[in-house]
Design a protein around this motif. Structure first.
Motif, PDB file in Angstrom:
ATOM      1  N   ARG A 103       0.797  -1.141  -0.165  1.00  0.00           N
ATOM      2  CA  ARG A 103       0.125   0.015  -0.121  1.00  0.00           C
ATOM      3  C   ARG A 103       0.903   1.046   0.042  1.00  0.00           C
ATOM      4  N   VAL A 104       0.214   2.326  -0.619  1.00  0.00           N
ATOM      5  CA  VAL A 104       0.987   3.597  -0.530  1.00  0.00           C
ATOM      6  C   VAL A 104       0.145   4.520  -0.105  1.00  0.00           C
ATOM      7  N   GLU A 105       0.716   5.331   1.039  1.00  0.00           N
ATOM      8  CA  GLU A 105      -0.074   6.578   1.456  1.00  0.00           C
ATOM      9  C   GLU A 105       0.733   7.860   1.178  1.00  0.00           C
TER      10      GLU A 105
ATOM     11  N   GLU B 156       4.972  13.349   0.173  1.00  0.00           N
ATOM     12  CA  GLU B 156       5.567  12.405  -0.421  1.00  0.00           C
ATOM     13  C   GLU B 156       4.973  11.240  -0.127  1.00  0.00           C
ATOM     14  N   PRO B 157       5.323  10.209  -1.053  1.00  0.00           N
ATOM     15  CA  PRO B 157       4.416   8.731  -0.920  1.00  0.00           C
ATOM     16  C   PRO B 157       5.233   8.038   0.157  1.00  0.00           C
TER      17      PRO B 157
ATOM     18  N   PHE C 142      -1.501   3.300 -12.031  1.00  0.00           N
ATOM     19  CA  PHE C 142      -0.009   3.156 -12.279  1.00  0.00           C
ATOM     20  C   PHE C 142       0.594   2.221 -11.025  1.00  0.00           C
ATOM     21  N   GLY C 143       1.126   1.016 -11.344  1.00  0.00           N
ATOM     22  CA  GLY C 143       1.394   0.148 -10.256  1.00  0.00           C
ATOM     23  C   GLY C 143       2.403  -0.775 -10.642  1.00  0.00           C
ATOM     24  N   VAL C 144       2.399  -2.203  -9.976  1.00  0.00           N
ATOM     25  CA  VAL C 144       3.318  -3.054  -9.905  1.00  0.00           C
ATOM     26  C   VAL C 144       2.322  -4.435  -9.784  1.00  0.00           C
ATOM     27  N   TRP C 145       2.900  -5.471 -10.416  1.00  0.00           N
ATOM     28  CA  TRP C 145       2.201  -6.756 -10.666  1.00  0.00           C
ATOM     29  C   TRP C 145       3.122  -7.577  -9.460  1.00  0.00           C
TER      30      TRP C 145
ATOM     31  N   LEU D  16       0.468   2.394  -7.209  1.00  0.00           N
ATOM     32  CA  LEU D  16       1.607   3.033  -6.616  1.00  0.00           C
ATOM     33  C   LEU D  16       1.292   4.625  -6.379  1.00  0.00           C
ATOM     34  N   GLY D  17       0.045   5.017  -7.000  1.00  0.00           N
ATOM     35  CA  GLY D  17      -0.153   6.304  -7.080  1.00  0.00           C
ATOM     36  C   GLY D  17       0.339   6.987  -8.438  1.00  0.00           C
ATOM     37  N   GLU D  18       0.313   8.084  -8.343  1.00  0.00           N
ATOM     38  CA  GLU D  18       0.783   9.058  -9.764  1.00  0.00           C
ATOM     39  C   GLU D  18       2.052   9.408  -9.514  1.00  0.00           C
ATOM     40  N   PRO D  19       3.158   9.149 -10.519  1.00  0.00           N
ATOM     41  CA  PRO D  19       4.262   9.625 -10.692  1.00  0.00           C
ATOM     42  C   PRO D  19       4.468  11.142 -10.314  1.00  0.00           C
TER      43      PRO D  19
END
Length: 205
Positions: A140-142, A148-149, A186-189, A197-200
């Protein structure tokens, strides 16, 4: 954000003496024992142990760093998180409260096995535990207070590791855009699951 889907001595770094869980360091507000299960001895509540895990994963006792990694690993093996978010060291006979600044562990390395949707993202913690992102160990990404992430992975039993910045950057390098519902994310598998992962942004570069 998240997936889309002992009695042991606690020495300081320069001393071989310390306190075990039977030494009550609390304020006296906690109960001396917990109600035992049928046929079991009561668990002694030792209150506040004056032990702390800093945001960088460093363990300390009475303000002094615990420098022995095997001892830290031993303490971590009996670490529990309660439903109210509090952290305790729990043995069959005793339990004591400790302070955790953020989360107990730090993700310090990333290994990738395979590729595409079936790849596995394997993280190593600062205490040499290995965890693979997936259904049982979600990422998870907060967004932190500074914007910042703040990325985390569940290690076990409600205990998480925060990913060190270099590890998160490695993760971002593996990121892809996928359509989820009506949006592109946007993310990862890992292990067949997609984790946002959120927005770069500029802070990621």
């Amino acid at each position: 954000m998240g997936a889309v889907e002992v009695k042991q001595t606690a020495p300081s770094s320069n001393s071989t003496t310390g306190a075990n869980l039977t030494e009550n360091r609390g304020s006296g507000n906690s109960s001396p024992t917990l109600a035992p299960a049928a046929g079991k001895r009561p668990v002694i509540d030792c209150g506040d142990l004056d032990m702390r895990i800093a945001r960088d994963g460093t363990w300390s006792y009475r303000g002094s760093s615990i420098g022995r990694l095997p001892l830290v690993k031993l303490f971590a093996s009996v670490l529990r998180r309660e439903a109210d978010g509090s952290y305790w060291l729990v043995t069959p006979a005793e339990r004591g409260h400790i302070e955790v600044e953020d989360v107990p562990f730090l993700g310090v390395a990333l290994t990738v096995e395979g590729e595409g949707r079936n790849q596995q993202l394997i993280f190593r913690t600062n205490l040499d535990e290995f965890v693979t992102a997936g259904a049982d160990n979600p990422l998870r990404v907060e967004t932190a207070a500074d914007g910042e992430p703040a990325p985390y992975i569940l290690v076990r039993d409600g205990l998480e590791a925060r990913l060190a910045r270099p590890v998160f950057y490695d993760l971002v390098e593996l990121g892809t855009e996928e359509r989820v519902g009506d949006t592109i994310q946007f993310g990862v598998w890992s292990q067949g699951m997609f984790f946002r992962l959120g927005e770069p942004g500029p802070d990621w570069e």
